[in-house]
Write a protein that holds these residues in place. Structure first.
Motif, short mmCIF file in Angstrom:
data_model
loop_
_atom_site.label_atom_id
_atom_site.label_comp_id
_atom_site.label_asym_id
_atom_site.label_seq_id
_atom_site.Cartn_x
_atom_site.Cartn_y
_atom_site.Cartn_z
N LEU A 37 -8.07 -5.25 -0.73
CA LEU A 37 -8.00 -3.63 -1.63
C LEU A 37 -7.18 -4.34 -2.66
CD1 LEU A 37 -5.85 -1.59 1.21
CD2 LEU A 37 -8.22 -0.91 0.01
N PRO A 38 -7.44 -3.18 -3.96
CA PRO A 38 -6.79 -4.17 -5.18
C PRO A 38 -5.06 -4.00 -5.43
CG PRO A 38 -8.47 -1.65 -5.09
CD PRO A 38 -7.49 -1.98 -3.83
N PRO B 170 -1.47 -5.85 0.23
CA PRO B 170 -1.51 -6.76 -1.05
C PRO B 170 -0.32 -6.20 -0.90
CG PRO B 170 -2.62 -4.30 -1.12
CD PRO B 170 -3.02 -4.39 -0.10
N GLU B 171 0.76 -7.27 -1.71
CA GLU B 171 2.32 -7.41 -1.39
C GLU B 171 2.46 -6.11 -2.32
OE1 GLU B 171 4.01 -10.19 -3.71
OE2 GLU B 171 3.01 -11.98 -2.58
N LYS C 167 4.96 -1.09 -2.57
CA LYS C 167 6.02 0.09 -3.69
C LYS C 167 5.88 1.33 -3.14
CE LYS C 167 5.95 -3.70 -7.06
NZ LYS C 167 5.72 -4.00 -8.30
N LEU C 168 4.45 1.75 -2.06
CA LEU C 168 4.46 3.45 -2.08
C LEU C 168 4.80 4.38 -0.90
CD1 LEU C 168 0.07 2.29 -1.69
CD2 LEU C 168 1.64 3.33 -3.41
N GLY D 280 8.16 -7.14 3.18
CA GLY D 280 9.26 -5.81 2.77
C GLY D 280 8.67 -4.45 2.28
N ILE D 281 7.08 -4.61 3.49
CA ILE D 281 7.28 -3.61 4.51
C ILE D 281 7.84 -2.71 5.56
CG2 ILE D 281 6.19 -4.54 7.24
CD1 ILE D 281 3.78 -2.51 4.86
N GLY D 282 8.90 -3.23 5.42
CA GLY D 282 10.38 -2.36 5.58
C GLY D 282 10.85 -1.54 4.93
N LYS D 283 10.37 -1.83 3.75
CA LYS D 283 10.88 -0.38 2.88
C LYS D 283 9.84 0.69 2.98
CE LYS D 283 11.40 -4.05 -0.36
NZ LYS D 283 10.93 -4.41 -2.22
#
Length: 1113
Positions: free
Chosen positions: A811-812, A835-836, A840-841, A866-869
């Motif tokens: 993915l981009p 992607p990292e 942010k989504l 950071g997926i926990g965000k």
């Protein structure tokens, strides 16, 4: 030097002033935008309210305008709500040539245009008197019922693409051997135009030829029978056929001479001649000015029904009189519209109810044997209920009455449970006394009928059917007589409305029986029986395609078959194939379907606002397309059709919408491989796949242009065709013409769905408002450059599906720009790492990733730190814990407390305990675990967290020979999928047998002990009930050449579908105890086409009580 310092100070002050001015301007615009956002949100709610209040009377053009404005307000509100709140005043310091317009400035500018359009709509409403303070006199003159009738008439005009024709109605009624027809002609707002319309028909040459005698009588009060007959005879003589000599005489002199001669001989001779005419000749009589029912009752006695095609036309100003004269089941047509308030309409007799209770109901019962049996079980349950009332409901024409009539007749002939049987058709208009008299059938009519009915149902064991109930108010009026003190009787209510059905059973869902449409094979069998012929191979395919459009509704199938048989021309198939819905709505040969169309129109008119767009949205999917339930619900959420409410989430509301449409047969369960059996598992577990009822889809397609929702590019796409709407569908058949595509207006496009070939130009920069991009059914060929354009241009996207596109490997990195994204479906792609920037989504709710290989083995994706965000996530899977970093991943999972569905791979002995601890607080409903190779026993000794008590679906892949002992925590489990190395006949099978709510069980085992598996259990030497709610069982074994399967006498009493998998190399199944599976409907052989296997199994099932079918897949 001092001058330079002074210049610097002045420049600094000027710069500070400029910067401050830019900051102030930015702040002012933001404040204005916030105020406009609040104002437009209020305007949007008011606009929707105005639509609800005025939709019955407003002109079509205004409706379209308001709908478009509502969409634009929604788009603007969403845009304004998600503007970046970071300070950008510095860009105002740049010259306009160096900086594009700011999003804030564009949003504020758009508010001015929208405000002017809102004001324009308000002025239109004022001019049309459609909002408060309208013309009270008009409202009083029309009345609620007349307004409703006018709306119904204009709805029929709209569907038939034109006004009704009174002459055509009357000539159709004059067919030989047809019953006496009564047609009411009613003026909605006075008499204007009524007389001229009737007179034109009265003098029409075709009417004059069809009716030997014609008469016109203006009614005078008080009503005088003698004067009435003399008036009729005067006109009969004036219009009667005569010889050439009579024609040469003066008409007036001839008529008077006949009347004088009749009076001179015997006064009674005139009445005797009248009696002769109305009993032997075909006539048409116009009654002008009927104003009360006492006159009509007296007049009606003068005209016996001789079944010769005679006709009475009643002209009245009162809508109630018009409906009563037309009869219990009437249709209404608009003959001419004179103003917004006034039209002249015709009311005439229509088809009755389901259209099958007065005919041979056997024809509508193809494929209904399981439903008849199930209905009998419902009746048995009703007998022990208090009150003993059950409801049967479904759409018109689906065969509700036929199904109940079949059971009614069987019980009447073969059952000793009841000593009296009553079938009552609720009269229209509703009359409580008529209903009581129908029940009493002449028993003690001099007594209070309510008390008599009550006594009858209490003293006797009565089987009562109340057909065509249309309101809860009617049921309230009936209850005093229909509710016996002792539960000796049974009452079955038949209705088209689920809310009425539920009300009658006191909200007891267990006593609601929903009749759905026929399966495909049964529908085709019914059609062939109706036309009394078979078809050649070339024609049969066309016939099957045509019948598929009937949506399994017996009444539609029978109507088409009857038309073909009567006309004897196969070109009917071609005409119906091309303009199916148009012919059914407008062709008089299909008038019997008008009650079905009336129901559909009323349903769509009164359909709740939250559900109507969901229904029209279904036409996005082509006919016969298989739809994943979850895909449809997620799209509804992205479109805003399903939203969060106070008590339920958007997902739960979407599932409720789906269930409502399923019960109405608008959405249908996929037929099994045989296409002749329907499994009743949808109430136990959520179905995975569905289809749109083809008949309802045809109707939606015929209406959707007016709704301005869906438009498609297909094989008949023309360059001149107007291209506008909210949802674009690109079909396989469309030739990918870039010129056509670039001419289209995408400024308000909300969704793009592609079927077939993919081309890069199908993504346009002008699709700025796009919410849904669904490429699941597009062919391979999506490039990473296309995804870059998606991220760059489609910033408001909420739903993105790339499912099945294995050409996509990543993915981009700019994915974070799509800040509104809620659903990301990349299942079965080649993506192995997210992607990292995905972290942010913050609006992301649903991530579906990973792929299957080697039969069932799941491979997850690596997720970034950071997926926990993403705390809004309630679906995440499949995640490879090992690749994502065990410690990091465990920590992240603890933050995802809203998770309801989780899929994980990479489970092993080292991380299993930490994994379980990390999600101990998540209230999971679905869990999928893929164990690493050589870690089959890692679940041994692991306790299930208490928070998982709501778990409904569990998939465990890679087990050794033991199941986790979680029985006490799996009390709500409905679906269990197991992949094991071996299964021992010990505590494992006992554990499975006692899962109380288990409905679907899939067993994939490499090696079974002694190549045997037994689904039975004994206690003290006696069989005990096990697997009590299992309806689907699938068995697969990969390391044996033959497998012996035993079913006990008390096991799987509700099993409907048995799947035997041969794809792993197994050569045969030795099945024992099949006849114990009393509810078995189908045995499906997967992974083989050998006829010998099928034949052998069919022989074993010859004596099975339920006659299950055997099929390949």
């Amino acid at each position: 030097m001092a001058e330079l310092a002074e210049f610097a100070v002045g420049l600094s002050k000027s710069l500070v002033t400029t910067v401050q001015s830019a900051i102030d301007e930015d702040a002012r615009l933001r404040q204005k935008l916030e105020a406009d956002l609040m104002a437009f949100t209020l305007q949007l709610d008011l606009m929707k309210g105005l639509m609800d209040d005025a939709s019955q009377l407003m002109e079509n053009i205004l409706v379209k305008y308001i709908k478009n404005l509502i969409y634009e307000l929604e788009d603007w509100i969403e845009c304004a709500s998600h503007l970046d709140d970071k300070p950008i005043f510095w860009r105002r310091l740049l010259p306009s040539c160096m900086a594009p317009p700011l999003p804030l400035d564009e949003a504020v500018e758009e508010t001015q245009a929208l405000q002017s359009r809102v004001e324009f709509v308000n002025s239109c409403y004022t001019s049309y008197n459609l909002i408060g303070g309208g013309d009270d006199s008009a409202a009083a003159g029309a009345g609620g019922s007349s307004t409703s009738m006018l709306v119904q008439a204009r709805g029929a005009t709209k569907s038939k693409k034109g006004f009704g024709d009174l002459t055509r109605l009357i000539t159709m009624a004059s067919r030989k051997n047809s019953a006496l027809e009564v047609i009411s002609v009613w003026g909605a707002d006075g008499d204007h135009g009524t007389t001229s319309i009737i007179m034109k028909t009265y003098d029409d040459p075709q009417v004059c030829r069809n009716f030997t005698y014609r008469s016109w009588a203006k009614l005078i009060h008080p009503f005088s029978p003698h004067d009435f007959v003399r008036t009729l005879m005067l006109h009969f003589y004036a219009n009667a056929p005569c010889d050439k000599q009579d024609k040469a005489d003066n008409t007036c002199r001839r008529v008077l001479a006949k009347m004088k001669a009749m009076k001179a001989t015997q006064p009674d001779d005139l009445f005797q001649e009248f009696e002769r005419l109305v009993t032997r000749e075909r006539y048409i009589v116009v009654l002008e000015g009927l104003s009360n029912m006492s006159d009509w009752d007296a007049i009606r006695a003068f005209f016996p029904d001789m079944k010769n095609g005679s006709c009475i036309v009643v002209s009245t100003r009162q809508c109630e009189i018009a409906t009563l004269c037309a009869g219990q089941f009437y249709q209404i047509l608009e003959l001419q519209q004179f103003s917004r308030r006034h039209s002249v309409c015709a009311l005439f007799k229509g088809s009755e109810g389901d259209g099958d209770k007065n005919k041979n109901h056997i024809r509508t019962l193809f494929g209904r044997d399981p439903q008849i049996k199930e209905l009998g079980e419902y009746v048995s349950e009703t007998r022990v209920n208090s009150p003993p009332v059950m409801s049967v409901w479904g759409i018109p024409g689906v065969g509700k009455s036929a199904l109940v009539r079949k059971l009614y007749d069987e019980r009447k002939l073969h059952s000793n449970n009841y000593d009296k049987y009553f079938w009552v058709d609720v009269s229209r208009p509703f009359n409580l006394r008529d209903l009581y008299l129908s029940l009493l059938q002449g028993i003690h009519p001099e007594k209070d009928p309510i008390e008599e009915c009550h006594s009858l149902l209490t003293k006797h064991r009565c089987f009562v059917v109340i057909d065509e109930l249309r309101s809860t108010k009617e049921w309230d009026l009936m209850q005093a007589a229909l509710k016996p003190k002792k539960a000796k009787s049974v009452i079955i209510v038949i209705t088209t409305d689920k809310s009425i059905a539920t009300y009658c059973t006191n909200n007891n869902e267990k006593l609601l029986f929903n009749v759905k449409a026929l399966e495909a094979a049964a529908a085709f069998d019914l059609f062939q029986m109706e036309v009394h012929k078979t078809f050649q191979d070339g024609v049969e395919q066309e016939v099957q395609e045509l019948i598929s459009k009937c949506g399994g509704i017996p009444k539609v199938i029978a109507a088409i078959a009857s038309s073909i048989e009567m006309m004897g021309k196969m070109h009917v198939l071609i005409s119906l194939e091309q303009k199916f819905m148009h012919h059914l709505e407008t062709n008089p040969e299909y008038d019997m379907l008008q009650d079905l169309f009336d129901w559909i129109r009323v349903y769509f008119r009164d359909c709740p606002d939250y559900l109507k767009p969901c229904i029209f949205y279904l036409s996005i999917f082509p006919q016969g397309n298989i739809i994943r339930r979850r895909r449809l619900v997620r799209r509804w959420i992205a479109e805003g059709y399903s939203r969060d409410s106070h008590n339920e989430s958007a997902e739960e509301n979407g599932e409720n919408h789906f269930s409502e449409l399923l019960e109405l047969s608008i959405i249908q369960q996929l037929a099994s491989q045989s296409s002749s059996t329907s499994l009743n598992v949808d109430t136990d577990v959520r179905m995975v796949f569905c289809q749109v009822n083809t008949f309802i889809r045809e109707y939606i397609v015929s209406q959707r242009r007016e709704e301005n929702l869906v438009f498609e590019l297909g094989d008949k796409c023309a360059l001149t065709t107007q291209r506008t709407g909210r949802h674009l569908v690109i079909l396989k058949e469309w030739y990918r013409d870039k010129i056509v595509f670039e001419r289209m207006d995408f400024s308000r496009l909300r969704s793009l769905t592609v079927f077939g070939e993919w081309r890069g130009f199908l993504i346009s920069e002008s699709m700025k408002l796009l919410r849904v991009l669904d490429l699941e059914d597009a062919s391979r060929g999506v490039k990473h450059e296309d995804l870059d354009k998606v991220v760059k241009w489609l910033r408001r996207l909420k739903f993105l599906s790339l499912r099945g596109h294995d050409e996509i490997k990543y993915l981009p990195s700019s994915l974070h720009r799509m800040g509104q994204l809620q659903t990301l479906d990349i299942r079965e792609t080649s993506i192995v790492t997210l992607p990292e920037t995905i972290t942010k989504l913050c609006n992301l709710q649903y991530i579906r990733a990973g792929r299957r290989q080697h039969h069932r083995q799941l491979f997850g994706v690596e997720v970034p730190r950071g997926i926990g965000k993403l705390t809004a996530l309630h679906m995440l899977g499949v995640v490879d814990i090992g690749a994502s970093g065990t410690k990091t991943m465990m920590k992240e999972l603890k933050e995802l407390t809203q998770l309801r569905k989780l899929g994980v791979s990479g489970i092993n002995r080292k991380n299993i305990k930490k994994f379980v601890e990390s999600i101990h607080g998540a209230h999971l409903e679905s869990l999928s675990l893929q164990l690493d190779k050589d870690n089959q026993g890692c679940l041994d000794g692991i306790s299930m967290p208490r928070a998982w008590v709501n778990l409904q679906s569990l998939k465990l892949y890679g087990l050794q020979d033991k199941l986790p002992q979680w029985k006490d925590q799996l009390s709500k489990l409905r679906k269990l999928d197991l992949e094991m190395a071996t299964l021992k006949q010990n505590d494992n099978t006992e554990f499975l047998a006692k899962l109380p709510e288990l409905c679907i069980l899939r067993l994939c085992v490499e090696q079974l002990q002694d190549n045997k598996i037994s689904f039975s259990a004994k206690m003290y030497g006696e069989e005990v009930p096990t697997y009590e709610k299992v309806k689907i069982l699938e068995i697969s074994c990969s390391s044996s050449s033959s497998l012996h399967v035993t079913f006990g006498s008390e096991t799987m009493k509700n099993l409907e579908l048995l799947k035997l998998d041969y794809s792993s190399g197994l050569s045969s199944y030795d099945l024992t105890g099949l006849n114990y599976l009393s509810e078995l409907k189908e045995v499906l052989l997967k992974g083989t086409n050998e006829e010998a296997l099928k034949t052998d199994l069919e022989q074993k099932l010859l004596n099975h009580p339920n006659k299950p079918v055997v099929n390949h897949r």
